[in-house]
Scaffold this active site. Structure first.
Site, PDB file in Angstrom:
ATOM      1  N   THR A 112       7.730 -32.316 -13.309  1.00  0.00           N
ATOM      2  CA  THR A 112       7.947 -33.644 -12.736  1.00  0.00           C
ATOM      3  C   THR A 112       8.030 -33.593 -11.211  1.00  0.00           C
ATOM      4  O   THR A 112       7.504 -34.478 -10.523  1.00  0.00           O
ATOM      5  CB  THR A 112       9.230 -34.268 -13.317  1.00  0.00           C
ATOM      6  OG1 THR A 112       9.094 -34.375 -14.735  1.00  0.00           O
ATOM      7  CG2 THR A 112       9.494 -35.632 -12.724  1.00  0.00           C
ATOM      8  N   HIS A 200     -10.147  13.192 -24.924  1.00  0.00           N
ATOM      9  CA  HIS A 200      -8.820  13.806 -24.805  1.00  0.00           C
ATOM     10  C   HIS A 200      -8.664  14.517 -23.454  1.00  0.00           C
ATOM     11  O   HIS A 200      -7.872  15.455 -23.320  1.00  0.00           O
ATOM     12  CB  HIS A 200      -8.554  14.806 -25.938  1.00  0.00           C
ATOM     13  CG  HIS A 200      -8.643  14.225 -27.304  1.00  0.00           C
ATOM     14  ND1 HIS A 200      -7.548  13.734 -27.990  1.00  0.00           N
ATOM     15  CD2 HIS A 200      -9.713  14.036 -28.121  1.00  0.00           C
ATOM     16  CE1 HIS A 200      -7.934  13.285 -29.169  1.00  0.00           C
ATOM     17  NE2 HIS A 200      -9.251  13.450 -29.272  1.00  0.00           N
ATOM     18  N   SER A 330      -3.895   8.601   4.430  1.00  0.00           N
ATOM     19  CA  SER A 330      -2.589   9.238   4.573  1.00  0.00           C
ATOM     20  C   SER A 330      -2.081   9.094   5.996  1.00  0.00           C
ATOM     21  O   SER A 330      -2.853   9.106   6.952  1.00  0.00           O
ATOM     22  CB  SER A 330      -2.681  10.723   4.210  1.00  0.00           C
ATOM     23  OG  SER A 330      -1.469  11.383   4.479  1.00  0.00           O
ATOM     24  N   SER A 331      -0.763   8.970   6.109  1.00  0.00           N
ATOM     25  CA  SER A 331      -0.140   8.919   7.430  1.00  0.00           C
ATOM     26  C   SER A 331       0.139  10.311   7.971  1.00  0.00           C
ATOM     27  O   SER A 331       0.537  10.456   9.131  1.00  0.00           O
ATOM     28  CB  SER A 331       1.173   8.126   7.355  1.00  0.00           C
ATOM     29  OG  SER A 331       2.085   8.758   6.458  1.00  0.00           O
ATOM     30  N   LYS A 336      -8.021  12.379   4.948  1.00  0.00           N
ATOM     31  CA  LYS A 336      -7.831  12.066   3.538  1.00  0.00           C
ATOM     32  C   LYS A 336      -8.246  10.620   3.272  1.00  0.00           C
ATOM     33  O   LYS A 336      -7.856   9.710   4.001  1.00  0.00           O
ATOM     34  CB  LYS A 336      -6.364  12.258   3.144  1.00  0.00           C
ATOM     35  CG  LYS A 336      -6.088  12.189   1.646  1.00  0.00           C
ATOM     36  CD  LYS A 336      -4.641  12.594   1.363  1.00  0.00           C
ATOM     37  CE  LYS A 336      -4.387  12.750  -0.131  1.00  0.00           C
ATOM     38  NZ  LYS A 336      -4.419  11.468  -0.835  1.00  0.00           N
ATOM     39  N   GLU A 343      -7.195   1.553  -7.062  1.00  0.00           N
ATOM     40  CA  GLU A 343      -5.735   1.487  -7.184  1.00  0.00           C
ATOM     41  C   GLU A 343      -5.259   0.035  -7.165  1.00  0.00           C
ATOM     42  O   GLU A 343      -4.418  -0.372  -7.982  1.00  0.00           O
ATOM     43  CB  GLU A 343      -5.087   2.282  -6.053  1.00  0.00           C
ATOM     44  CG  GLU A 343      -5.319   3.781  -6.148  1.00  0.00           C
ATOM     45  CD  GLU A 343      -4.966   4.530  -4.875  1.00  0.00           C
ATOM     46  OE1 GLU A 343      -4.887   5.760  -4.929  1.00  0.00           O
ATOM     47  OE2 GLU A 343      -4.775   3.881  -3.823  1.00  0.00           O
TER      48      GLU A 343
END
Length: 485
Positions: A112, A200, A330-331, A336, A343
């Site tokens: 409402t 597997h 990466s920091s 990298k 992700e």
């Protein structure tokens, strides 16, 4: 309606207006297009800071445009009033006054508060178009004109339907089609690359990288069909049911004509539901669409995990494919790069699954003639559609299109897979094949080398049996399987 001027601590003068509802009077800044009921809602629900989705606003305003047009045609409201409501609606649909839709997603049951926010914004803008003052509701009322013959109880479930259809057409369908086309292109590009299958997470018989992409494309295409099928439920409208599904205070032709006009406005066939009370009470159409979205999210999450596995490395993982680097990963570790698009995709998929669970709980929480949890369903459903659409678009543009396959690495893994021994079973027997596999694992020698050393097969026969291209060919392709009996 009373206008008065007030001064704040800096000496600036603001014009305020006084509005009245059934609970009393309140003052609002005159520049606001929302009114007293919206003001009360903003005070009552400072919950999440989340405001209504733009697509949901579009859906509500389209309903108001259609109902104003039909009520004007049927003589239920004056023609001049109908015309200015339509003009105000068109302005909102063109992007104006969007900051005036301010009620939190978590609000009064059934919606409402948001519904009155829409009614008040359109009414006050329409009053301006008539040359009047905002808040002068004796001339044009949010309730008596913008909302004529309507109720939150039939408008909001209709808005969820329209919003869902709009979101699907604008966002998810094009993004799914784009992802499918891109995967089909990758399938053709890398059709001849053989890699080791894995079940597997262990070595399995060889497969084609092209067929991996083609399988993903088929999975998404199947989901597109499922979602389109589920979305058919959204085309049956309960608009015209008014407060309880009986159509109280509506013209006999109103619900049929509104469905026709809305069909024109969104360019999608719609029709009035066979039983308006049922359309008001049951949230099943939204649960059905949400379930189809959850189903897509589950497979899309699995695909994003596969992309991350196949891109793992570069030196200590699979690295059978390379997703395009889009940002430093990466920091602390220079050079990298991470599979960030995959992700992000997984995170969105988990959120959509959570939204689906919330929708399922909300759908069964109605009582008698109304489900009061519709604001939650509206946000979660439309947001899920748009999240998946945006995600697929980003993943395709910044991930799939620039993806490359490391053919040499794929071939090396396929050649070294112990699962190739499966093809030897009919020729050297299961026990001999098991012994060959064990020796290969212990010594590092290839299966080919051990079979030849033991004299279990001739070099020519072995080459035919361990033909990776032939082993990985899909059935039903005569050109690839012509030599097979």
């Amino acid at each position: 309606m009373i206008l008065e001027k007030t001064s704040n601590s800096t000496g600036d003068t603001n014009t305020m207006r006084t509005e009245k509802d059934s609970m009393g009077e309140r003052q609002l800044p005159d520049e606001t297009y929302y009114g007293i009921q919206t003001l009360r809602a903003t005070e009552n629900f400072p919950i999440s800071g989340l405001k209504p989705l733009s697509t949901y606003v579009d859906a509500c305003v389209l309903i108001k445009k259609a109902t104003a047009r039909v009520n004007g045609e049927l003589g239920c409201i004056p023609t001049d009033i109908s015309q200015v409501i339509i003009q105000a609606a068109d302005e909102v649909l063109q992007g104006n006054w969007r900051d005036q839709f301010v009620v939190d997603v978590y609000q009064a049951g059934a919606g409402t508060s948001h519904h009155m926010n829409v009614n008040e914004v359109l009414a006050n803008r329409a009053l301006e178009l008539l040359g009047g003052e905002k808040g002068d509701y004796a001339r044009l009322s949010p309730n008596d004109h913008v909302n004529y013959g309507q109720s939150t109880n039939d408008v909001i479930p209709t808005a969820i339907r329209i919003g869902g259809l709009l979101a699907l057409e604008r966002s998810l369908y094009p993004s799914l089609a784009g992802a499918i086309a891109t995967l089909d292109n990758k399938a053709r590009e890398y059709q001849d690359v053989v890699r080791s299958g894995r079940t597997h997470l262990q070595d399995a018989v060889p497969v084609r990288m092209g067929e991996t992409f083609r399988a993903w494309a088929q999975i998404l295409a199947d989901h597109l069909v499922r979602i389109e099928t589920a979305a058919q439920d959204l085309t049956l409208l309960g608009l015209g049911g008014s407060a309880a599904g009986t159509g109280l205070n509506t013209h006999p032709r109103y619900r049929f004509r509104v469905a026709e006009v809305l069909s024109e406005l969104i360019d999608h066939p719609l029709q009035t539901a066979p039983h308006l009370m049922a359309a008001m009470q049951s949230m099943a159409p939204f649960v059905n669409v949400s379930g189809a979205l959850r189903n897509l999210a589950q497979d899309l999450a699995k695909m994003s995990h596969d992309l991350r596995l196949l891109d793992s490395g570069p030196n200590t993982g699979f690295k059978e494919l390379q997703l395009p680097p889009v940002q430093p990963g990466s920091s602390i570790m220079p050079g990298k790069y991470n599979p960030v698009m995959a992700e992000m995709t997984s995170m969105v998929c988990f959120q959509v699954m959570g939204y689906d669970t919330a929708i399922a709980f909300a759908a069964q929480a109605g009582q008698l003639e109304l489900n009061v949890m519709m604001p939650l369903i509206a946000f979660n459903l439309i947001h899920s559609i748009e999240l998946l659409g945006n995600t697929l678009n980003a993943l395709t543009l910044r991930g799939l299109k620039g993806l490359t396959v490391q053919s040499d690495r794929c071939t090396a893994y396929a050649e070294s897979s112990l699962a190739l021994v499966t093809a030897l079973n009919p020729h050297i027997g299961y026990l001999n094949a098991a012994a060959v596999a064990k020796e290969s694992l212990e010594t590092g020698k290839t299966l080919r080398q051990i079979v030849l050393e033991k004299g279990l097969m001739s070099e020519e026969a072995l080459a035919q049996v361990l033909d990776l291209a032939k082993m990985s060919a899909m059935p039903g392709k005569p050109s690839e399987n012509a030599s097979q009996p």
